[in-house]
Design an enzyme around this catalytic site. Structure first.
Site, PDB file in Angstrom:
ATOM      1  N   TYR A  33       0.825  -1.200   0.000  1.00 36.53           N
ATOM      2  CA  TYR A  33       0.000   0.000   0.000  1.00 36.53           C
ATOM      3  C   TYR A  33       0.861   1.254   0.000  1.00 36.53           C
ATOM      4  O   TYR A  33       2.079   1.197   0.207  1.00 36.53           O
ATOM      5  CB  TYR A  33      -0.956   0.005   1.197  1.00 36.53           C
ATOM      6  N   ARG A  52       8.118   4.011  -4.819  1.00 34.09           N
ATOM      7  CA  ARG A  52       8.215   3.017  -3.744  1.00 34.09           C
ATOM      8  C   ARG A  52       7.201   1.896  -3.962  1.00 34.09           C
ATOM      9  O   ARG A  52       7.487   0.727  -3.680  1.00 34.09           O
ATOM     10  CB  ARG A  52       8.009   3.669  -2.372  1.00 34.09           C
ATOM     11  N   LYS A 150       6.447  -2.086   1.769  1.00 38.32           N
ATOM     12  CA  LYS A 150       5.293  -1.498   2.468  1.00 38.32           C
ATOM     13  C   LYS A 150       4.091  -2.428   2.352  1.00 38.32           C
ATOM     14  O   LYS A 150       3.157  -2.170   1.585  1.00 38.32           O
ATOM     15  CB  LYS A 150       4.990  -0.099   1.902  1.00 38.32           C
ATOM     16  N   GLU A 182      11.820   2.249  14.186  1.00 37.61           N
ATOM     17  CA  GLU A 182      10.940   3.325  13.718  1.00 37.61           C
ATOM     18  C   GLU A 182       9.674   3.325  14.553  1.00 37.61           C
ATOM     19  O   GLU A 182       9.509   2.505  15.450  1.00 37.61           O
ATOM     20  CB  GLU A 182      10.629   3.152  12.221  1.00 37.61           C
ATOM     21  N   LEU A 206      11.047   1.120   7.024  1.00 34.59           N
ATOM     22  CA  LEU A 206      10.462   1.598   5.771  1.00 34.59           C
ATOM     23  C   LEU A 206      11.224   2.834   5.315  1.00 34.59           C
ATOM     24  O   LEU A 206      11.563   3.701   6.128  1.00 34.59           O
ATOM     25  CB  LEU A 206       8.984   1.952   5.972  1.00 34.59           C
TER      26      LEU A 206
HETATM   27  N1  PDD Z   1       2.897   4.962   7.246  1.00 31.42           N
HETATM   28  N2  PDD Z   1       7.577   3.696   8.788  1.00 31.42           N
HETATM   29  C1  PDD Z   1       6.433   2.977   8.778  1.00 31.42           C
HETATM   30  C2  PDD Z   1       6.420   1.667   9.472  1.00 31.42           C
HETATM   31  C3  PDD Z   1       5.288   3.484   8.124  1.00 31.42           C
HETATM   32  O1  PDD Z   1       4.165   2.766   8.105  1.00 31.42           O
HETATM   33  C4  PDD Z   1       5.350   4.751   7.499  1.00 31.42           C
HETATM   34  C5  PDD Z   1       4.173   5.336   6.772  1.00 31.42           C
HETATM   35  C6  PDD Z   1       6.566   5.467   7.549  1.00 31.42           C
HETATM   36  C7  PDD Z   1       6.727   6.816   6.897  1.00 31.42           C
HETATM   37  O2  PDD Z   1       6.728   6.715   5.509  1.00 31.42           O
HETATM   38  P1  PDD Z   1       6.206   7.911   4.587  1.00 31.42           P
HETATM   39  O3  PDD Z   1       6.981   9.102   4.990  1.00 31.42           O
HETATM   40  O4  PDD Z   1       6.511   7.460   3.213  1.00 31.42           O
HETATM   41  O5  PDD Z   1       4.733   8.075   4.863  1.00 31.42           O
HETATM   42  C8  PDD Z   1       7.655   4.906   8.193  1.00 31.42           C
HETATM   43  C9  PDD Z   1       1.717   5.440   6.564  1.00 31.42           C
HETATM   44  C10 PDD Z   1       1.553   6.904   6.634  1.00 31.42           C
HETATM   45  C11 PDD Z   1       0.515   4.665   7.081  1.00 31.42           C
HETATM   46  O6  PDD Z   1       0.682   3.479   7.303  1.00 31.42           O
HETATM   47  O7  PDD Z   1      -0.568   5.243   7.246  1.00 31.42           O
END
Ligand code: PDD
Length: 286
Positions: A33, A52, A150, A182, A206
């Site tokens: 996703y 990504r 992801k 994280e 991620l």
């Molecule tokens: N989550 N790390 C994890 C485990 C994440 O699920 C996310 C993003 C990030 C940050 O990635 P980005 O900057 O590309 O959003 C880091 C999204 C927002 C979600 O699951 O809703």
């Protein structure tokens, strides 16, 4: 009011959207996703999210179900149909519905399932939470070893969020071998003596699209960045801490496992990075 969502080629009211019970996403969490934010009716960092997505799919032997341009068109259509000014677009691609349950991947010509929906969040950029900062606890990171993909396997992050809620805080930072990986749905940072410290990219975390942008802006603003693991003790002793993600942008963290970080108020580095990120991202939004 019901949303218009996208499912496998059709725009339909959310109540009418249907996916098979045999969908591999549903049975096996066999899907990936993306979450792209919308500010001023425009998409933030769309190219990064599309790239990504392609990488996540490719690591799992799936191909892009359509071109990035076609995906962009669907995102824009959903923004328009649902009148989104600020919010998010959720996109999910799964290995489709082969018509039965089987651990083996279905034949390659099984159509992938593609679903997108909007989340309307007026006031997302001007969040009052960003002025207060959030509190986190630490939990053990017991997720699988390919966190750079992801996937929709979000049960443990979801449990982590509940552990945080139960502890009366906002989120959890996951710790492996003594160092923070994280947050449950965001990348984690601390600031010490003016240096921004965040874990380096690997399969352990991620590769956040917001992280990439924020580190670029930090470098452009002559801020010092160190990409290395850090401990919870370092975070508690830091001048500042913050997280980044597509849904929170840059969000200050003011408490870690009950210990106040810095002054207990959002610090100047996080506040400045949030400001720069929002401004630059709005300018580059498409
Ligand atoms: N989550 N790390 C994890 C485990 C994440 O699920 C996310 C993003 C990030 C940050 O990635 P980005 O900057 O590309 O959003 C880091 C999204 C927002 C979600 O699951 O809703």
């Amino acid at each position: 009011m019901s949303r218009i969502v996208y499912v496998n080629g059709d725009y339909v009211p959310e109540e009418e959207a249907k996916v098979s019970i045999f969908d591999r996403g549903f049975l096996m969490a066999d899907g990936v996703y993306e979450v792209t934010s919308v500010l001023g009716g425009k998409l933030i960092d769309f190219d990064g999210h599309a790239k990504r997505l392609e990488r996540s799919l490719s690591e799992l032997d799936m191909a892009m179900p359509m071109s990035a341009d076609d995906l962009l068109a669907i995102h824009r259509e959903l923004v328009a149909k649902n009148g989104i000014d600020e919010g998010m677009i959720y996109l999910q691609v799964t290995r489709g519905a082969p018509g039965d349950r089987d651990f083996a991947f279905p034949p390659e010509d099984t159509p992938l399932t593609v679903v997108l929906f909007t989340q309307n969040k007026p006031g997302l950029a001007d969040s009052p939470v960003a002025k207060q900062g959030i509190k986190v606890i630490s939990i053990e990171d017991i997720r699988w070893g390919r966190r750079d993909i992801k996937t929709v396997q979000l049960l443990y992050p979801s449990m982590g969020k509940m552990m945080a809620k139960k502890a009366g805080v906002d989120d959890a930072w996951m710790v492996e071998d003594g160092a923070v990986t994280e947050g449950t749905s965001n990348n984690a940072y601390i600031v010490k003596n003016g240096t921004i410290i965040t874990r380096q990219l690997s399969t352990d975390i991620l590769h956040g699209i917001t992280r990439a942008a924020v580190l670029r802006f930090a470098a452009e603003a002559q801020m010092k960045v160190e990409e290395r693991p850090f401990t919870i003790e370092e975070a508690q002793d830091a001048d500042e801490a913050f997280i980044t993600s597509a849904s929170t942008f840059v969000m200050p963290v003011v408490e870690v496992d009950g210990a106040t970080v810095g002054t207990g108020r959002p610090g100047p580095v996080a506040a400045r990075l949030r400001e720069i990120y929002l401004e630059e991202s709005r300018n580059a939004a498409i």
